[in-house]
Design a protein around this motif. Structure first.
Motif, mmCIF file in Angstrom:
data_model
loop_
_atom_site.group_PDB
_atom_site.id
_atom_site.type_symbol
_atom_site.label_atom_id
_atom_site.label_comp_id
_atom_site.label_asym_id
_atom_site.label_seq_id
_atom_site.Cartn_x
_atom_site.Cartn_y
_atom_site.Cartn_z
ATOM 1 N N SER A 41 16.150 -8.965 -25.671
ATOM 2 C CA SER A 41 15.352 -7.858 -25.158
ATOM 3 C C SER A 41 14.135 -8.390 -24.386
ATOM 4 C CB SER A 41 14.900 -6.971 -26.321
ATOM 5 O OG SER A 41 14.154 -5.886 -25.857
ATOM 6 N N THR A 42 13.557 -9.475 -24.891
ATOM 7 C CA THR A 42 12.392 -10.089 -24.246
ATOM 8 C C THR A 42 12.762 -10.589 -22.856
ATOM 9 O OG1 THR A 42 11.535 -10.724 -26.410
ATOM 10 C CG2 THR A 42 10.651 -11.895 -24.532
ATOM 11 N N LYS A 43 13.925 -11.220 -22.735
ATOM 12 C CA LYS A 43 14.382 -11.709 -21.431
ATOM 13 C C LYS A 43 14.532 -10.552 -20.436
ATOM 14 C CE LYS A 43 16.697 -15.863 -23.003
ATOM 15 N NZ LYS A 43 17.876 -16.377 -23.641
ATOM 16 N N LYS A 44 15.071 -9.430 -20.914
ATOM 17 C CA LYS A 44 15.224 -8.259 -20.043
ATOM 18 C C LYS A 44 13.859 -7.721 -19.608
ATOM 19 C CE LYS A 44 19.670 -6.773 -21.899
ATOM 20 N NZ LYS A 44 20.275 -5.991 -22.948
ATOM 21 N N GLN A 45 12.896 -7.734 -20.534
ATOM 22 C CA GLN A 45 11.558 -7.260 -20.213
ATOM 23 C C GLN A 45 10.933 -8.108 -19.103
ATOM 24 O OE1 GLN A 45 11.302 -3.964 -21.948
ATOM 25 N NE2 GLN A 45 9.237 -4.706 -21.735
ATOM 26 N N VAL A 46 11.121 -9.434 -19.217
ATOM 27 C CA VAL A 46 10.564 -10.350 -18.202
ATOM 28 C C VAL A 46 11.145 -10.004 -16.825
ATOM 29 C CG1 VAL A 46 10.515 -12.752 -17.397
ATOM 30 C CG2 VAL A 46 10.067 -12.245 -19.802
ATOM 31 N N GLN A 47 12.448 -9.779 -16.783
ATOM 32 C CA GLN A 47 13.102 -9.467 -15.511
ATOM 33 C C GLN A 47 12.634 -8.129 -14.940
ATOM 34 O OE1 GLN A 47 17.182 -9.705 -16.728
ATOM 35 N NE2 GLN A 47 17.263 -11.943 -16.530
ATOM 36 N N ALA A 48 12.241 -7.208 -15.815
ATOM 37 C CA ALA A 48 11.822 -5.874 -15.374
ATOM 38 C C ALA A 48 10.403 -5.854 -14.805
ATOM 39 C CB ALA A 48 11.924 -4.891 -16.535
ATOM 40 N N ILE A 49 9.650 -6.919 -15.054
ATOM 41 C CA ILE A 49 8.248 -6.950 -14.588
ATOM 42 C C ILE A 49 8.201 -7.365 -13.125
ATOM 43 C CG2 ILE A 49 6.006 -8.092 -14.847
ATOM 44 C CD1 ILE A 49 6.525 -8.209 -17.844
ATOM 45 N N THR B 232 -1.595 -2.509 -17.454
ATOM 46 C CA THR B 232 -2.786 -2.768 -16.640
ATOM 47 C C THR B 232 -3.020 -4.263 -16.417
ATOM 48 O OG1 THR B 232 -4.324 -2.840 -18.523
ATOM 49 C CG2 THR B 232 -3.900 -0.668 -17.521
ATOM 50 N N LEU B 233 -2.314 -5.100 -17.162
ATOM 51 C CA LEU B 233 -2.495 -6.546 -17.029
ATOM 52 C C LEU B 233 -1.648 -7.099 -15.887
ATOM 53 C CD1 LEU B 233 -2.386 -7.623 -20.790
ATOM 54 C CD2 LEU B 233 -4.401 -7.360 -19.352
ATOM 55 N N LEU B 234 -2.031 -8.271 -15.414
ATOM 56 C CA LEU B 234 -1.273 -8.949 -14.371
ATOM 57 C C LEU B 234 0.126 -9.291 -14.864
ATOM 58 C CD1 LEU B 234 -3.950 -11.501 -13.087
ATOM 59 C CD2 LEU B 234 -3.145 -9.462 -11.904
ATOM 60 N N ALA B 235 1.090 -9.284 -13.959
ATOM 61 C CA ALA B 235 2.486 -9.585 -14.308
ATOM 62 C C ALA B 235 2.611 -10.940 -14.983
ATOM 63 C CB ALA B 235 3.357 -9.530 -13.056
ATOM 64 N N ASP B 236 1.876 -11.947 -14.491
ATOM 65 C CA ASP B 236 1.957 -13.290 -15.079
ATOM 66 C C ASP B 236 1.491 -13.310 -16.535
ATOM 67 O OD1 ASP B 236 3.014 -14.353 -12.793
ATOM 68 O OD2 ASP B 236 1.185 -15.384 -12.147
ATOM 69 N N THR B 237 0.452 -12.550 -16.828
ATOM 70 C CA THR B 237 -0.060 -12.466 -18.200
ATOM 71 C C THR B 237 0.990 -11.842 -19.106
ATOM 72 O OG1 THR B 237 -2.294 -12.200 -17.327
ATOM 73 C CG2 THR B 237 -1.944 -11.562 -19.635
ATOM 74 N N ARG B 238 1.615 -10.776 -18.628
ATOM 75 C CA ARG B 238 2.643 -10.086 -19.419
ATOM 76 C C ARG B 238 3.862 -10.976 -19.624
ATOM 77 N NH1 ARG B 238 3.970 -4.861 -16.647
ATOM 78 N NH2 ARG B 238 4.995 -4.380 -18.590
#
Length: 91
Positions: free
Chosen positions: A83-91, A38-44
């Motif tokens: 894994s964190t880098k992949k998460q960023v790319q998925a947002i 529910t949060l903005l992509a930038d926040t995530r």
């Protein structure tokens, strides 16, 4: 393959077991932000970047956890970083 969520939960558990409650709480808070759809992509993305920074050997990697070898601990942090880098790319 281990998910981002499973990895971060495992590392939080390791930190608590090692007595690093403040670090565990910070990581939990950041993970909650990162996973909150529910949060903005930038926040995530910002939360994920902060998690990735903590995966460095000079941050969480510097902590001594008696129940893990240094190699195991650094390996877990390295996996979380990737894994964190992949998460960023998925947002």
């Amino acid at each position: 393959m281990t998910t981002f969520s499973e990895l971060v939960t495992s590392i939080i558990s390791d930190l608590r077991q090692g007595g690093f409650v403040k670090d565990a709480d910070e990581l939990q808070h950041l993970a909650n932000l990162a996973l909150d759809q529910t949060l903005l992509a930038d926040t995530r993305k910002d939360a994920l970047k902060k998690i990735e920074m903590r995966c460095h050997v000079k941050w969480l990697g510097d902590l001594y956890l008696p129940h893990l070898s240094q190699k195991e601990w650094w390996g877990k942090l390295e996996k979380l970083g990737r894994s964190t880098k992949k998460q960023v790319q998925a947002i």
